[in-house]
Design a protein around this motif. Structure first.
Motif, short mmCIF file in Angstrom:
data_model
loop_
_atom_site.label_atom_id
_atom_site.label_comp_id
_atom_site.label_asym_id
_atom_site.label_seq_id
_atom_site.Cartn_x
_atom_site.Cartn_y
_atom_site.Cartn_z
N CYS B 26 43.61 -55.03 -6.84
CA CYS B 26 43.20 -55.13 -8.15
C CYS B 26 44.23 -52.99 -8.39
O CYS B 26 44.17 -52.22 -9.13
CB CYS B 26 41.49 -54.09 -8.05
SG CYS B 26 41.43 -53.17 -6.73
N GLY B 27 44.34 -52.43 -6.38
CA GLY B 27 44.95 -51.41 -6.67
C GLY B 27 44.65 -50.32 -6.33
O GLY B 27 45.07 -49.24 -6.85
N LYS B 28 43.52 -49.95 -6.24
CA LYS B 28 42.52 -49.26 -6.49
C LYS B 28 43.07 -48.05 -4.95
O LYS B 28 43.08 -47.47 -4.85
CB LYS B 28 41.03 -49.45 -5.65
CG LYS B 28 40.16 -48.21 -5.86
CD LYS B 28 39.34 -48.40 -7.07
CE LYS B 28 38.37 -47.00 -6.93
NZ LYS B 28 37.62 -46.82 -8.64
N SER B 30 46.11 -47.66 -3.89
CA SER B 30 46.94 -47.48 -4.40
C SER B 30 46.83 -46.80 -5.46
O SER B 30 47.81 -44.87 -5.15
CB SER B 30 48.46 -47.92 -5.03
OG SER B 30 48.91 -48.69 -3.57
N GLY B 31 45.77 -46.53 -6.09
CA GLY B 31 45.80 -45.99 -7.25
C GLY B 31 44.51 -44.36 -6.59
O GLY B 31 44.68 -42.99 -6.97
N THR B 32 44.81 -44.73 -4.94
CA THR B 32 43.66 -43.73 -4.64
C THR B 32 44.66 -42.72 -3.43
O THR B 32 44.79 -41.59 -3.03
CB THR B 32 42.93 -44.24 -3.58
OG1 THR B 32 41.50 -45.00 -4.06
CG2 THR B 32 42.02 -43.56 -2.77
N CYS B 33 45.66 -42.89 -2.69
CA CYS B 33 46.20 -42.85 -1.48
C CYS B 33 46.91 -41.50 -2.31
O CYS B 33 47.67 -41.35 -3.44
CB CYS B 33 47.56 -43.88 -1.79
SG CYS B 33 48.46 -43.27 0.03
N TYR B 36 50.98 -41.08 -1.21
CA TYR B 36 51.38 -43.07 -1.96
C TYR B 36 53.27 -42.46 -2.36
O TYR B 36 53.59 -43.14 -2.52
CB TYR B 36 51.24 -42.78 -3.58
CG TYR B 36 51.48 -43.44 -4.57
CD1 TYR B 36 51.12 -44.88 -3.93
CD2 TYR B 36 52.95 -43.70 -5.26
CE1 TYR B 36 51.11 -46.38 -4.88
CE2 TYR B 36 53.03 -45.16 -6.32
CZ TYR B 36 52.61 -46.15 -5.78
OH TYR B 36 53.31 -47.29 -6.15
N HIS B 42 53.54 -49.05 -0.25
CA HIS B 42 52.56 -48.58 -0.60
C HIS B 42 50.94 -49.25 -0.06
O HIS B 42 51.12 -50.58 0.36
CB HIS B 42 51.62 -48.49 -2.17
CG HIS B 42 52.88 -48.06 -2.69
ND1 HIS B 42 53.64 -46.37 -2.25
CD2 HIS B 42 54.69 -48.25 -3.81
CE1 HIS B 42 55.06 -45.64 -3.27
NE2 HIS B 42 55.50 -46.59 -3.46
N HIS B 44 49.05 -51.16 -0.93
CA HIS B 44 48.59 -52.48 -1.39
C HIS B 44 49.10 -52.90 -1.19
O HIS B 44 49.57 -54.59 -1.11
CB HIS B 44 47.74 -52.22 -3.13
CG HIS B 44 49.60 -51.85 -4.52
ND1 HIS B 44 49.72 -51.33 -4.11
CD2 HIS B 44 50.56 -52.70 -4.49
CE1 HIS B 44 50.97 -51.11 -5.17
NE2 HIS B 44 51.85 -52.37 -5.08
N GLN B 45 50.69 -52.92 -0.87
CA GLN B 45 51.50 -53.67 -0.76
C GLN B 45 51.59 -54.05 0.84
O GLN B 45 51.92 -55.09 1.05
CB GLN B 45 53.19 -53.11 -0.79
CG GLN B 45 53.36 -52.41 -2.28
CD GLN B 45 54.87 -51.86 -2.46
OE1 GLN B 45 54.62 -50.44 -2.21
NE2 GLN B 45 56.33 -52.98 -2.77
#
Lengths: 663, 130
Positions: B26-28, B30-33, B36, B42, B44-45
């Motif tokens: 979902c990428g949450k 990386s959206g939070t980091c 980043y 990142h 999620h990666q």
């Protein structure tokens, strides 16, 4: 000794793959009482059933054991086969060598050994079986529908149109449910109220339907065909028969600080109110928490202005007792509260709203009269961010929400985005999504239209933080496709919150002894083949109470539930299960333990003359009503003196099975 | 996946206690980091690269050190995956591996640049000072 036949099923390779069926049928030939034993590829097939019938005739069998799948699957099939061949259907025993043996074992030798043991246990039980006769019970030709949303309304209409009486019990002051709060419906974008309110009116005008609003079911007793429900009709302090719905009282009421539930509490309403213009019944209700007259005794303005004389401050709750043959659960849903997900700032920021709140903001009857204005400063939002899957698809160990997909959010978010871009082309709309799920007729086309025709900006990724900066909401999220983090200065953030069962569902489920899953959705009798029935006989499921659904699916399921109800109510008599409890009055010591554990209220105590060898006296003993008993067996295991027994599953039968397995 | 890669992957998963198969991408995280942009890879990666055995690639990247350890990704992950713990495990693996215990306390200053978090320096001190 009775003559017993054993029939071992291969179930294709389901059983034969892990169990040596030939060895099982051979081994059974040596068991005392068994005069015939064979195996076949599919015992449930016509050829298999004929094989059973022929053997019953040829060997004059007194009972049969079918070693096959779970009795929940085919016990009835084989009982019918035996009955057609002249046997009592309760002289059939099933040895479950599929679910409880072949499917869970890998080693063929061990599987075979266990299958033999299970078949032997079934034979041991069968040696003690008695032929049982099923009785009949009458059917009350009336249906109770709990919940007056689109699901309940549709079920009620279909049942009523078949000629049966229906009562709709709705907890809110009006029927209509969640669908009444929606602005437009996907994928055709027709106005929700325009298609719902005619159905509400139809229900109100149908002489077979009785709408009991502002009420809740308090108690349900009885069993399929013969339920008795106690319904509490809450005091609305209005005479429903006199009120004309003129709404003059609403204008005059000085206490205007009530939270408007219908508009998701985004504006105020008076203490006396009609939830919305098309409410049914179109009758006012007084909020006792808020009414000055009811709290302090002063005021009474509404009584003075009401020309119909409908106001009655003395009105009390009313208890109704009604009898029903079938009960439909249509309790629906509510959106999950997203406040615990604090990074999204729903609790702190007025401009972070849920999708249902947006529905009201876009609706002509909503708090902004249909103009999209953000709640904090009533300005037009120019930059709007939608966040999907808020509280859906979460791992159970996180406390962040529900483990399931709420199913409808992808579509309604596409709808919202499209409607906003259509009405306000100068507004930018961004949608953060994980996956866009659009399985449905014309659904993906709808979503593609939002992207291609209306230019909605879909961003694959989730939002990590929403923080206020000045009059903007800074939304930081990931853009996985472009491998970057994005930050959007938004005016309005809309959360596609998960849907959860209405909080009333759990207590109703307990009351009806209808099973529910861990998320409080009602469980169906069979996930594929009996999707609108509860495992509890006479209870049917309609709408989101069973699981997330959109409007067309809800209506389809509501009609399906109605057809099941009609099928039940069309019968004059139901065949009852003869496997019921029976108390031996000579052994009963009158302790009342069984009466306390019985979930169906089937056991009563009475003083009766007891006669036996050397005994002739009046004793207080248990009596089972066989029409009410469902044969659950709770009383048999509770009884300290061993007086209570369950026909078809007697202590003697169970012990014989245990001995066959252990000795 | 060769034997060494499998060993490294299993070690990282064991140290971190993370199950990358639970990730729904979902990428949450990386959206939070908050860091980043500084990181080559990142959050999620990290999850999907560990799942696919790209451990060496991660270990040779500065991203391992640039994680601030704020654990926002762990806190907000809806699937209970905890990418931050993976980063921690990779850092630990790297410390354990790089020349074992043969560095002296004086070598640490040369290894550090201004971007290395204080926490990591302290951890290195504890390990190599002996």
């Amino acid at each position: 000794m009775p003559k017993i036949g054993v029939f071992v099923c291969w179930c294709g390779s389901n059983i034969a793959g892990t169990v040596d069926v030939e060895a099982v049928s051979e081994a059974m030939k040596t068991v005392p009482g068994v005069v015939f034993s064979t195996n076949y590829q599919y015992m449930c097939s016509a050829a298999g059933q004929k094989m059973i019938a022929d053997a019953i005739h040829e060997y004059h069998l007194d009972g049969i054991v079918v070693a096959s799948c779970s009795p929940r699957m085919h016990e009835n099939t084989f009982r019918k086969t035996a009955q057609a061949a002249g046997l009592n259907p309760y002289m059939v025993e099933i040895a479950n060598i599929r679910e409880q043996c072949s499917w869970i074992h890998k080693d063929k030798e061990e599987g075979t050994r266990k299958a033999i043991v299970l078949a032997k246990a079934a034979v041991a039980k069968l040696l003690h079986n008695q032929p049982l006769q099923a009785g009949t019970s009458a059917v009350t030709k009336r249906c109770l529908v709990i919940g007056g949303g689109i699901a309940g309304i549709q079920t009620a209409l279909d049942v009523a149109n078949a000629g049966y009486e229906v009562d709709i019990v709705e907890q809110r002051p009006t029927i209509g449910g969640r669908m009444a709060q929606l602005d437009k419906t996907f994928p055709t974008l027709d106005c929700s109220a325009c298609i719902l309110t005619p159905k509400m009116v139809e229900a109100a005008q149908n002489e077979k339907i009785r709408i009991i609003s502002y009420a809740k079911v308090e108690k349900v007793e009885g069993f399929v065909g013969n339920f008795r429900a106690t319904i509490r009709k809450k005091a609305r302090f209005i005479d429903e028969n006199k009120c004309t719905g003129c709404s003059l009282c609403m204008q005059k009421c000085p206490s205007k600080k009530g939270r408007d539930e219908f508009n998701m509490e985004m504006n105020n309403r008076p203490a006396i109110y009609i939830p919305f213009a098309q409410a049914i019944p179109n009758v006012a209700v007084i909020d006792p928490e808020q009414c000055i007259k009811l709290k302090s005794g002063k005021c009474g303005l509404c009584e003075k202005v009401c020309s119909a004389g409908a106001i009655n401050y003395q009105q009390k709750d009313e208890l109704l007792e009604r009898e029903y043959g079938a009960i439909v659960v249509a309790t629906g849903f509510r959106p999950m509260d997203p406040s615990p997900l604090n990074e999204l700032g729903y609790a702190e920021n007025k401009d972070v709203i849920t999708s249902l709140e947006l529905e009201r903001l876009m609706n002509a009857a909503g708090p902004t009269k249909g103009t999209l204005l953000r709640p904090s400063d009533l300005k037009h939002p120019r930059e709007i961010v939608f966040i999907q899957c808020v509280g859906s698809r979460c791992d159970e160990n996180t406390n962040r929400g529900k483990p399931y997909c709420s199913k409808i959010c992808c579509m309604y978010t596409a709808k919202h985005a499209m409607l906003i871009r259509d009405k306000y082309p100068d507004t930018n709309v961004h949608v953060f999504y994980i996956d866009v799920r659009t399985p449905g007729k014309n659904f993906d086309e709808f979503y593609r239209r939002a992207v291609e025709q209306y230019g909605v900006d879909y961003i694959k990724g989730m939002v990590g933080k929403v923080a206020r900066e000045g009059d903007k909401l800074m939304v930081r999220g990931s853009d996985l496709i472009n491998n970057r983090q994005v930050e959007i200065a938004a005016d309005l953030v809309v959360l596609a919150t998960a849907i959860e069962p209405d909080p009333s569902a759990r207590s109703i489920g307990t009351m009806l002894t209808a099973s529910m899953d861990t998320n409080d959705f009602f469980t169906e009798a069979h996930a594929k083949l009996r999707p609108v029935e509860s495992p509890t006989a006479g209870i049917f499921l309609s709408g989101v109470a069973q699981g997330p659904k959109d409007v067309p699916e809800t209506v389809a399921q509501a009609s399906a539930a109605a057809s099941k109800v009609i099928g039940l109510l069309a019968k004059d008599h139901l065949v009852t299960n003869p496997c019921v409890a029976l108390s031996d009055e000579l052994l009963c010591n009158g302790c009342s333990q069984c009466e306390k554990v019985c979930p169906y209220g089937a056991i009563t105590y009475e003083n009766r003359e007891v006669r036996g060898p050397g005994v002739r006296e009046v004793r207080r003993v248990a009596r089972v009503n066989p029409a009410v008993c469902q044969g659950c067996g709770a009383c048999t295991v509770t009884c300290p003196s061993g007086a209570m027994d369950l026909k078809g599953f007697t202590n003697q039968q169970i012990m014989a099975e245990v001995d066959a397995i252990c000795l | 996946m060769d034997q060494n890669t499998r060993f490294l992957t299993e070690t990282v998963l064991r140290i971190s206690g993370v199950d990358p198969r639970k990730c729904m991408k979902c990428g949450k995280c990386s959206g939070t980091c908050p860091n980043y942009d500084a990181m080559e890879y990142h959050p999620h990666q990290f999850v999907s690269m560990v799942e696919n055995g790209l451990i060496e690639q991660l270990m040779n990247s500065n991203a391992v050190y640039l994680c601030l350890g704020c654990m926002a990704c762990v806190e907000r992950c809806p699937r209970h995956v905890a990418p931050g713990k993976l980063v921690g495990a990779l850092a630990q693996l790297k410390l354990r591996k790089q020349d074992g215990n043969h560095k002296g306390g004086n070598d640490i200053a040369a290894m550090a640049d201004e971007k290395v978090p204080q926490q990591l320096l302290m951890a290195a001190m504890r390990k190599y000072r002996k």
